[in-house]
Design an enzyme around this catalytic site. Sequence first.
Site, PDB file in Angstrom:
ATOM      1  CB  ILE A   1      51.118  30.440  31.725  1.00  0.00           C
ATOM      2  CG1 ILE A   1      50.921  31.437  32.882  1.00  0.00           C
ATOM      3  CG2 ILE A   1      51.684  29.127  32.242  1.00  0.00           C
ATOM      4  CD1 ILE A   1      52.159  31.766  33.694  1.00  0.00           C
TER       5      ILE A   1
ATOM      6  N   GLY B   1      51.751  44.075  43.156  1.00  0.00           N
ATOM      7  CA  GLY B   1      51.529  42.929  44.040  1.00  0.00           C
ATOM      8  C   GLY B   1      50.511  43.154  45.141  1.00  0.00           C
ATOM      9  CB  SER B   2      47.794  45.618  45.765  1.00  0.00           C
ATOM     10  OG  SER B   2      46.926  45.496  44.671  1.00  0.00           O
TER      11      SER B   2
ATOM     12  CG  HIS C   1      40.957  40.068  33.266  1.00  0.00           C
ATOM     13  ND1 HIS C   1      42.114  40.328  32.567  1.00  0.00           N
ATOM     14  CD2 HIS C   1      39.974  40.767  32.647  1.00  0.00           C
ATOM     15  CE1 HIS C   1      41.840  41.142  31.562  1.00  0.00           C
ATOM     16  NE2 HIS C   1      40.543  41.425  31.589  1.00  0.00           N
TER      17      HIS C   1
HETATM   18  C1  GAR Z   1      45.107  43.900  38.935  1.00  0.00           C
HETATM   19  O1  GAR Z   1      44.085  44.840  38.708  1.00  0.00           O
HETATM   20  C2  GAR Z   1      44.850  42.647  38.116  1.00  0.00           C
HETATM   21  O2  GAR Z   1      43.501  42.322  37.976  1.00  0.00           O
HETATM   22  C3  GAR Z   1      45.422  43.077  36.794  1.00  0.00           C
HETATM   23  O3  GAR Z   1      46.603  43.756  37.107  1.00  0.00           O
HETATM   24  C4  GAR Z   1      46.437  44.388  38.387  1.00  0.00           C
HETATM   25  C5  GAR Z   1      47.594  43.990  39.262  1.00  0.00           C
HETATM   26  O4  GAR Z   1      47.577  44.725  40.459  1.00  0.00           O
HETATM   27  N1  GAR Z   1      45.649  41.948  35.939  1.00  0.00           N
HETATM   28  C6  GAR Z   1      45.508  41.991  34.633  1.00  0.00           C
HETATM   29  O5  GAR Z   1      45.183  42.997  34.018  1.00  0.00           O
HETATM   30  C7  GAR Z   1      45.773  40.664  33.933  1.00  0.00           C
HETATM   31  N2  GAR Z   1      45.324  40.696  32.588  1.00  0.00           N
HETATM   32  P1  GAR Z   1      48.474  44.268  41.691  1.00  0.00           P
HETATM   33  O6  GAR Z   1      49.900  44.038  41.164  1.00  0.00           O
HETATM   34  O7  GAR Z   1      48.428  45.440  42.627  1.00  0.00           O
HETATM   35  O8  GAR Z   1      47.891  43.028  42.279  1.00  0.00           O
END
Ligand code: GAR
Length: 188
Positions: A86, A8-9, A102
């Site tokens: 979704i 969740g950053s 992404h």
């Molecule tokens: C992020 O790098 C986001 O771009 C990626 O997951 C990570 C979540 O980090 N999303 C995907 O790969 C979607 N296909 P976070 O939980 O620290 O925000």
Amino acid sequence: MFFASGSGSNFQAVVDAIENNEIDAVITGLISDNEHAGALRRAENHNIEVRVIKNFGTGEATEELLSVLRNWSPDLIILAGFLKKIPDEITRLYHNKIINIHPSLLPKYGGKGFYGKHVHQAVLEAGDKTSGCTVHYVNEEYDEGKIIMQKTVDVLPDDTPETLAARVLAEEHILLPNVIRQLLNQTK
Ligand code: GAR
């Protein structure tokens, strides 16, 4: 409102931007498919309502999701590290209201299986000189909706998936709040 499966950053970056008055918005809630998601703890720390919806993709989960969405009535739905698809019913109902972040320069390295570390590994294996991140609208096809904004990041000769991921993630934390501000028609 947000969907998140992981740490969740990115969600936190938007919470911080709102608390610093860089975005004028209220986060109505956070939905996760993963009861252990760090994003849930972050939301609770900021008194943001959370819902865990398990069995994501089943008819029962979609009904629950539709009922939460009707209640929260969001102007914008943000997928921030959400790894499930979704349901089509929801992407159709909330057409042009759902966005996703992404960690690649889409259309490269998108689609099923390309998430998190897998993306950065593929970039390094292909010998690409640049990577980056993309915010795009969510439609019925995984990672194929219209691109809203991208940020490029140089790939360095000694990069590992982890070092590249960290530099891309730092850019995600800037890109996502910027796009949200733009979509809510707030110039800065
Ligand atoms: C992020 O790098 C986001 O771009 C990626 O997951 C990570 C979540 O980090 N999303 C995907 O790969 C979607 N296909 P976070 O939980 O620290 O925000």
